[in-house]
Design an enzyme around this catalytic site. Sequence first.
Site, PDB file in Angstrom:
ATOM      1  N   HIS A 250      69.366  58.391  25.216  1.00 22.36           N
ATOM      2  CA  HIS A 250      68.808  57.320  26.588  1.00 22.36           C
ATOM      3  C   HIS A 250      68.197  56.085  25.804  1.00 22.36           C
ATOM      4  O   HIS A 250      67.902  55.360  26.881  1.00 22.36           O
ATOM      5  CB  HIS A 250      68.001  58.319  27.339  1.00 22.36           C
ATOM      6  CG  HIS A 250      66.577  58.864  26.774  1.00 22.36           C
ATOM      7  ND1 HIS A 250      65.592  58.173  27.487  1.00 22.36           N
ATOM      8  CD2 HIS A 250      66.221  59.694  25.756  1.00 22.36           C
ATOM      9  CE1 HIS A 250      64.472  58.597  26.540  1.00 22.36           C
ATOM     10  NE2 HIS A 250      64.963  59.482  25.796  1.00 22.36           N
TER      11      HIS A 250
ATOM     12  N   THR B   8      75.974  76.252  25.705  1.00 20.10           N
ATOM     13  CA  THR B   8      76.969  75.388  25.917  1.00 20.10           C
ATOM     14  C   THR B   8      76.748  74.002  25.989  1.00 20.10           C
ATOM     15  O   THR B   8      75.874  73.512  26.411  1.00 20.10           O
ATOM     16  CB  THR B   8      77.595  75.632  27.344  1.00 20.10           C
ATOM     17  OG1 THR B   8      77.716  77.272  27.418  1.00 20.10           O
ATOM     18  CG2 THR B   8      78.835  75.114  27.800  1.00 20.10           C
TER      19      THR B   8
ATOM     20  N   CYS C 288      48.333  55.803  26.177  1.00 20.12           N
ATOM     21  CA  CYS C 288      47.086  56.723  26.211  1.00 20.12           C
ATOM     22  C   CYS C 288      47.258  58.301  26.695  1.00 20.12           C
ATOM     23  O   CYS C 288      48.226  58.386  27.636  1.00 20.12           O
ATOM     24  CB  CYS C 288      46.194  56.399  27.294  1.00 20.12           C
ATOM     25  SG  CYS C 288      45.015  54.971  26.872  1.00 20.12           S
TER      26      CYS C 288
END
Length: 380
Positions: A202, A238, A324
């Site tokens: 991603h 899977t 943070c």
Amino acid sequence: MEIYLDNCATTRVCPEAAAACMEAMTEEYGNPSSLHRKGLSAEKIMHAARKSIAGLLGCEPECIIFTGGATDSNNIAIQGGVSARKRQGKTIVTSAVEHPSVGETVSALEAQGYTVKRVKPRPDGNFAAEDFVDAVDDDTVLLTFMMVNNELGTILPYDRIIPAVRRKYPGLLIHMDGVQGFTKLPLNVKRLDLDLFSFSGHKLYAPKGIGGLYIKKGIRVSPVEYGGGQERGIRSGTQSVPLIAAMGQALELCRRDSSAILKNYRERNSQLRALLTRIPQAVINSPENGCPHLLNISIPGIPSEILLHALEEQEIYVSSGSACAKGALSETLQAYGLPPERIRSALRISFSRETTAEEIERFADVLEQTVNRLSKVIQK
Ligand code: PMP
């Protein structure tokens, strides 16, 4: 105009990857372990993705296992790596600036009795290969460190660390978390003689929830979960063929367009550095020689979150560089020696392959106006 400058957190999925994902969900939806034709087609899609990613890494397709993302890969590499070497030693060497998926994993092992040595950057913000060599000893079972720091973009000198450590400890298990550097810096896992390498989809225009782990031939890694034995028994369950197909496609495009993408990161980075000179309070925390897809800056006196939300009102999305955790100051930025005020006001701006010069210009304009406005309010 929406301007997304938080690409180190995640990227927009490219249309080609989304299309590959859709096809695998709606047409080639078989289980790759099934013995019939539908299973075979899914297996073929998976193999094609493995092959193309292997090309990028410089390894054989069988050396890659698919995982649920880099957190998963890092956990398997570290926990599975040391668990397969129980009698080889009880010390783990890492850096002091790791992502929590490495940092917390080694801390959990520390709580179980392992000794963890965390190598710090030198005062100039760079890591020295010899500091890693000095930290490793005969009791060391694993060396794990990141390729590029996710908060500052600092490149850890992996091309010097690995050969230097190998010379002294040829058999040591070496893992690198490649999330922020993969496809952005030169890499050939075989030439580098790396044992384990984690990456995530991603951050590279593929969907969330998919990643991979390179495991050198002959390297043993114990599973951290048990199941049906998929992915060589190291990562059962899977396989998500749609996400794998998407990651294969996204990474193929990263390879194909590599020079244009890198050129865009470099241009946006130097453009922003130049524009920031208009804001006298702005300090750049990222090193000049860092990975160009991100720039960490501070506006001392204006807390990150306040600036982040003020920018959000103008549809500009960045990250609070301080990352943070429960209000605590970023340990990574502390390890880099940044003063607390700079940490409290840090912002991470990260570019995508699509970020345009106009977007950076508008970002710099809005930042300048917002800083001027907030400075007055905060000083009152
Ligand atoms: N390592 C680094 C350096 C990262 O930047 C990230 C993502 N923030 C991860 C690991 C975790 O990746 P994932 O989100 O795929 O679990």
